[in-house]
Design an enzyme around this catalytic site. Structure first.
Site, PDB file in Angstrom:
ATOM      1  N   VAL A  30       0.864  -1.182   0.000  1.00 34.48           N
ATOM      2  CA  VAL A  30       0.000   0.000   0.000  1.00 34.48           C
ATOM      3  C   VAL A  30       0.900   1.232   0.000  1.00 34.48           C
ATOM      4  CG1 VAL A  30      -1.791   1.254   1.259  1.00 34.48           C
ATOM      5  CG2 VAL A  30      -1.731  -1.260   1.337  1.00 34.48           C
ATOM      6  N   VAL A  32       1.110   5.579  -1.174  1.00 34.80           N
ATOM      7  CA  VAL A  32       0.610   6.816  -1.785  1.00 34.80           C
ATOM      8  C   VAL A  32       1.819   7.719  -2.014  1.00 34.80           C
ATOM      9  CG1 VAL A  32      -0.804   8.883  -1.389  1.00 34.80           C
ATOM     10  CG2 VAL A  32      -1.674   6.638  -0.704  1.00 34.80           C
ATOM     11  N   GLY A  40      -6.304  11.841   2.695  1.00 38.76           N
ATOM     12  CA  GLY A  40      -7.389  10.859   2.720  1.00 38.76           C
ATOM     13  C   GLY A  40      -7.326   9.833   1.595  1.00 38.76           C
ATOM     14  N   LEU A  41      -6.299   9.918   0.743  1.00 33.90           N
ATOM     15  CA  LEU A  41      -6.249   9.017  -0.417  1.00 33.90           C
ATOM     16  C   LEU A  41      -5.866   7.590  -0.028  1.00 33.90           C
ATOM     17  CD1 LEU A  41      -4.663  11.363  -3.116  1.00 33.90           C
ATOM     18  CD2 LEU A  41      -7.057  10.755  -2.782  1.00 33.90           C
ATOM     19  N   GLY A  42      -4.982   7.449   0.964  1.00 35.18           N
ATOM     20  CA  GLY A  42      -4.609   6.103   1.420  1.00 35.18           C
ATOM     21  C   GLY A  42      -5.824   5.367   1.963  1.00 35.18           C
ATOM     22  N   LYS A  43      -6.615   6.090   2.734  1.00 34.81           N
ATOM     23  CA  LYS A  43      -7.841   5.503   3.296  1.00 34.81           C
ATOM     24  C   LYS A  43      -8.802   5.121   2.161  1.00 34.81           C
ATOM     25  CE  LYS A  43      -9.953   7.440   7.129  1.00 34.81           C
ATOM     26  NZ  LYS A  43     -10.861   8.359   7.816  1.00 34.81           N
ATOM     27  N   ASP A  66       4.029  -2.237   8.628  1.00 37.62           N
ATOM     28  CA  ASP A  66       5.237  -1.677   9.216  1.00 37.62           C
ATOM     29  C   ASP A  66       4.828  -0.970  10.518  1.00 37.62           C
ATOM     30  OD1 ASP A  66       6.771  -2.571   7.122  1.00 37.62           O
ATOM     31  OD2 ASP A  66       6.737  -0.681   6.025  1.00 37.62           O
ATOM     32  N   GLN A  68       5.295   1.831  11.833  1.00 38.55           N
ATOM     33  CA  GLN A  68       4.840   3.237  11.797  1.00 38.55           C
ATOM     34  C   GLN A  68       3.473   3.430  11.156  1.00 38.55           C
ATOM     35  OE1 GLN A  68       7.416   1.977  10.093  1.00 38.55           O
ATOM     36  NE2 GLN A  68       7.357   2.670   7.976  1.00 38.55           N
ATOM     37  N   TYR A  73      -3.756   1.489   9.744  1.00 42.31           N
ATOM     38  CA  TYR A  73      -4.591   0.313   9.460  1.00 42.31           C
ATOM     39  C   TYR A  73      -5.643   0.102  10.549  1.00 42.31           C
ATOM     40  CZ  TYR A  73      -1.318  -0.871   5.725  1.00 42.31           C
ATOM     41  OH  TYR A  73      -0.568  -0.838   4.592  1.00 42.31           O
TER      42      TYR A  73
END
Ligand SMILES: CC(C)(COP(=O)(O)OP(=O)(O)OC[C@H]1O[C@@H](n2cnc3c(N)ncnc32)[C@H](O)[C@@H]1OP(=O)(O)O)[C@@H](O)C(=O)NCCC(=O)NCCS
Length: 93
Positions: A30, A32, A40-43, A66, A68, A73
């Protein structure tokens, strides 16, 4: 995930999943683009992947986080060690 400007298209986010097409899937890689993080794009990307997997009736979605990004998540509903289950790894000597 792509940024579209006129005719030009740039890859700004990416994720993939492997699945047994029955019950289980694991999400990998995952990412970005740094210029587009914290918007908010990762979400949104994760929600899209989860929606796609759920549309295929996958009920168990796992990933390796990871340290950090554990909270990232967790905010999406992922749990650490549910019912005491531990991730285990094997490496060659
Ligand atoms: C992790 C990553 C995909 C998050 O994408 P993003 O677009 O920046 O995240 P979002 O803006 O969608 O954030 C969604 C929520 O998670 C939180 N969040 C994002 N990154 C976080 C982090 N590292 N730790 C804790 N919370 C985080 C945000 O504050 C936001 O919270 P909110 O919904 O309460 O406002 C992105 O930072 C990235 O590509 N990092 C480098 C690659 C990486 O580490 N990938 C994961 C490998 S396991």
């Amino acid at each position: 995930m792509w940024e579209q400007r006129g005719a030009s298209k740039r890859l700004i986010g990416f994720s993939r999943a492997t699945s047994d097409h029955a019950f289980n899937a694991t999400i990998w890689d995952v990412v970005v683009h740094p210029d587009f993080q914290s918007k908010g794009l990762g979400k949104a990307l994760m929600r899209q992947v989860i929606k796609k997997l759920r549309s295929e009736d996958i009920s168990n979605i796992t990933l390796f986080a990871d340290p950090q990004v554990v909270e990232f998540y967790r905010g999406l509903g992922f749990m650490q060690d549910p019912e005491g289950i531990k991730g285990m790894f094997w490496y060659p000597d």
